[in-house]
Design a protein around this motif. Sequence first.
Motif, short mmCIF file in Angstrom:
data_model
loop_
_atom_site.label_atom_id
_atom_site.label_comp_id
_atom_site.label_asym_id
_atom_site.label_seq_id
_atom_site.Cartn_x
_atom_site.Cartn_y
_atom_site.Cartn_z
N SER A 148 0.81 -1.22 0.00
CA SER A 148 0.00 0.00 0.00
C SER A 148 0.84 1.27 0.00
O SER A 148 0.35 2.33 -0.39
CB SER A 148 -0.93 0.01 1.22
OG SER A 148 -0.21 0.33 2.41
N TYR A 149 2.08 1.19 0.42
CA TYR A 149 2.87 2.40 0.62
C TYR A 149 3.18 3.17 -0.66
O TYR A 149 3.15 4.41 -0.66
CB TYR A 149 4.14 2.07 1.40
CG TYR A 149 4.01 2.33 2.88
CD1 TYR A 149 4.84 3.24 3.54
CD2 TYR A 149 3.04 1.68 3.63
CE1 TYR A 149 4.72 3.48 4.89
CE2 TYR A 149 2.90 1.91 4.98
CZ TYR A 149 3.73 2.81 5.61
OH TYR A 149 3.59 3.05 6.96
N PRO A 150 3.50 2.52 -1.78
CA PRO A 150 3.70 3.30 -3.00
C PRO A 150 2.47 4.12 -3.38
O PRO A 150 2.60 5.22 -3.92
CB PRO A 150 4.02 2.23 -4.04
CG PRO A 150 4.68 1.14 -3.25
CD PRO A 150 3.90 1.10 -1.96
N ARG A 151 1.29 3.60 -3.08
CA ARG A 151 0.08 4.37 -3.39
C ARG A 151 -0.05 5.57 -2.46
O ARG A 151 -0.54 6.62 -2.88
CB ARG A 151 -1.16 3.48 -3.28
CG ARG A 151 -2.43 4.23 -3.65
CD ARG A 151 -3.60 3.32 -3.91
NE ARG A 151 -4.82 4.10 -4.16
CZ ARG A 151 -5.97 3.57 -4.51
NH1 ARG A 151 -6.08 2.27 -4.68
NH2 ARG A 151 -7.03 4.34 -4.69
N ILE A 152 0.37 5.44 -1.20
CA ILE A 152 0.40 6.61 -0.31
C ILE A 152 1.27 7.69 -0.93
O ILE A 152 0.90 8.87 -0.97
CB ILE A 152 0.94 6.21 1.08
CG1 ILE A 152 -0.05 5.29 1.80
CG2 ILE A 152 1.20 7.46 1.92
CD1 ILE A 152 0.48 4.77 3.12
N GLU A 154 1.91 8.27 -3.96
CA GLU A 154 1.24 8.88 -5.11
C GLU A 154 0.02 9.69 -4.69
O GLU A 154 -0.18 10.83 -5.11
CB GLU A 154 0.82 7.80 -6.10
CG GLU A 154 0.12 8.33 -7.35
CD GLU A 154 1.02 9.21 -8.20
OE1 GLU A 154 0.47 10.09 -8.91
OE2 GLU A 154 2.25 9.04 -8.15
N GLN A 155 -0.82 9.10 -3.83
CA GLN A 155 -2.08 9.74 -3.46
C GLN A 155 -1.87 11.07 -2.75
O GLN A 155 -2.66 12.01 -2.93
CB GLN A 155 -2.89 8.80 -2.56
CG GLN A 155 -4.25 9.36 -2.13
CD GLN A 155 -5.04 8.37 -1.30
OE1 GLN A 155 -4.64 7.23 -1.11
NE2 GLN A 155 -6.18 8.82 -0.79
N PHE A 156 -0.81 11.17 -1.95
CA PHE A 156 -0.59 12.38 -1.17
C PHE A 156 0.49 13.28 -1.75
O PHE A 156 0.97 14.18 -1.07
CB PHE A 156 -0.27 12.00 0.28
CG PHE A 156 -1.45 11.39 0.99
CD1 PHE A 156 -2.40 12.19 1.59
CD2 PHE A 156 -1.64 10.02 0.97
CE1 PHE A 156 -3.51 11.64 2.20
CE2 PHE A 156 -2.76 9.45 1.56
CZ PHE A 156 -3.70 10.26 2.18
N ASN A 157 0.81 13.06 -3.01
CA ASN A 157 1.84 13.87 -3.64
C ASN A 157 1.50 15.36 -3.56
O ASN A 157 2.37 16.18 -3.25
CB ASN A 157 2.03 13.45 -5.10
CG ASN A 157 3.00 14.33 -5.84
OD1 ASN A 157 2.61 15.25 -6.56
ND2 ASN A 157 4.29 14.08 -5.67
N GLY A 158 0.25 15.71 -3.83
CA GLY A 158 -0.14 17.12 -3.78
C GLY A 158 0.01 17.71 -2.39
O GLY A 158 0.49 18.86 -2.24
N GLN A 159 -0.36 16.96 -1.37
CA GLN A 159 -0.23 17.47 -0.01
C GLN A 159 1.24 17.54 0.41
O GLN A 159 1.64 18.46 1.14
CB GLN A 159 -1.02 16.60 0.96
CG GLN A 159 -2.53 16.67 0.72
CD GLN A 159 -3.33 16.12 1.87
OE1 GLN A 159 -3.18 16.56 3.02
NE2 GLN A 159 -4.19 15.16 1.60
N TYR A 160 2.04 16.59 -0.05
CA TYR A 160 3.47 16.65 0.26
C TYR A 160 4.14 17.84 -0.44
O TYR A 160 4.99 18.52 0.14
CB TYR A 160 4.16 15.34 -0.15
CG TYR A 160 3.71 14.12 0.62
CD1 TYR A 160 3.20 14.22 1.92
CD2 TYR A 160 3.79 12.85 0.08
CE1 TYR A 160 2.80 13.11 2.63
CE2 TYR A 160 3.39 11.72 0.78
CZ TYR A 160 2.89 11.85 2.06
OH TYR A 160 2.49 10.75 2.76
N ASP A 183 2.08 6.26 9.01
CA ASP A 183 2.03 5.86 7.60
C ASP A 183 2.13 7.07 6.68
O ASP A 183 3.19 7.35 6.12
CB ASP A 183 0.77 5.04 7.33
CG ASP A 183 0.69 3.79 8.19
OD1 ASP A 183 1.71 3.08 8.27
OD2 ASP A 183 -0.37 3.52 8.77
N ARG A 184 1.05 7.84 6.53
CA ARG A 184 1.12 9.05 5.71
C ARG A 184 2.17 10.01 6.26
O ARG A 184 2.96 10.60 5.50
CB ARG A 184 -0.27 9.72 5.68
CG ARG A 184 -1.31 8.94 4.91
CD ARG A 184 -2.73 9.35 5.26
NE ARG A 184 -3.11 8.86 6.59
CZ ARG A 184 -4.33 9.02 7.12
NH1 ARG A 184 -5.26 9.69 6.44
NH2 ARG A 184 -4.61 8.53 8.32
#
Length: 287
Positions: A148-152, A154-160, A183-184
């Motif tokens: 699941s971590y690679p998707r984190i 990607e999913q939070f790229n904008g917030q990062y 995690d995030r």
Amino acid sequence: MTIRKLIIAGALAFTASGAALAWQAAPQSPAVQEAHSRLLPLQGGQNFRDLGGYRTRDGRTVRWGVLFRSGAMNGLMPTDFAYLGKLGIRTVCDFRSTQERNAAPVRWPGNMTPKILADDYRMDMAGLDFSNAAGWTGEQARAAMASSYPRILEQFNGQYRRMFEQLLAGHVPLAFNCSAGKDRTGVAAALILTALDVPRETVVEDYLLSNRYFDPKKAVVGDGAAMQAWSKLPPQVLQALTGVDRSYIEAVFRVIDAHPGGAKGYLRDRLGLGRTELARLRQRYTE
């Protein structure tokens, strides 16, 4: 209630009557020997830590008192807010979903509320399917979490990216958090320390400190049905889901290292951190 719904409800904890996990302490390397002072002395804090003190590859040190990682802050007490007020926290990047924030709101005193950045979204546990989790082994649970971590990432790229924009603008001290702070938030901390040129193994060791400092008793849990479902999970599965393992963060680094140009290329292309931006970050946040 499915295990997936249980976790979306915020039940990243054991039931009150469940057995506690036998947490594995992070290695006592020189990089984390100061961990006892890294955790902030907050009565209602959850995995609230200072990222300062880590040595970089060129011998500099990450500044104390400007970069903080945390779990949900809904349990903070008046004395905790007073302590954070003395730290002067200006910005909070809250990675929690809309539902998580509504279930565990943070009520900062009006005269010291920082700038809070959060996105409205529905949590999907990075696409994980927990419907069969009760039949998993610990190894299967760890493999599912690692996947699941690679998707984190990607999913939070904008917030990062937005977090780094705040850092580049000097809007610090800055704290960033999710619900458990592992995690995030763990991925965000790994990105920050990597951008500051902290050695990879040190970054991993900081990530593993959540096994010591995440307190499942402080986590927001679901209703009775959710708690009952959670209690039926095997102990090894519970540990995999509520703890951290180096295989999880290494899955993130595999994505980063596979990017053209490796970590430098990833930071540049995915987070907007070119040579100039990295130099500015290192000038501001190391000494």
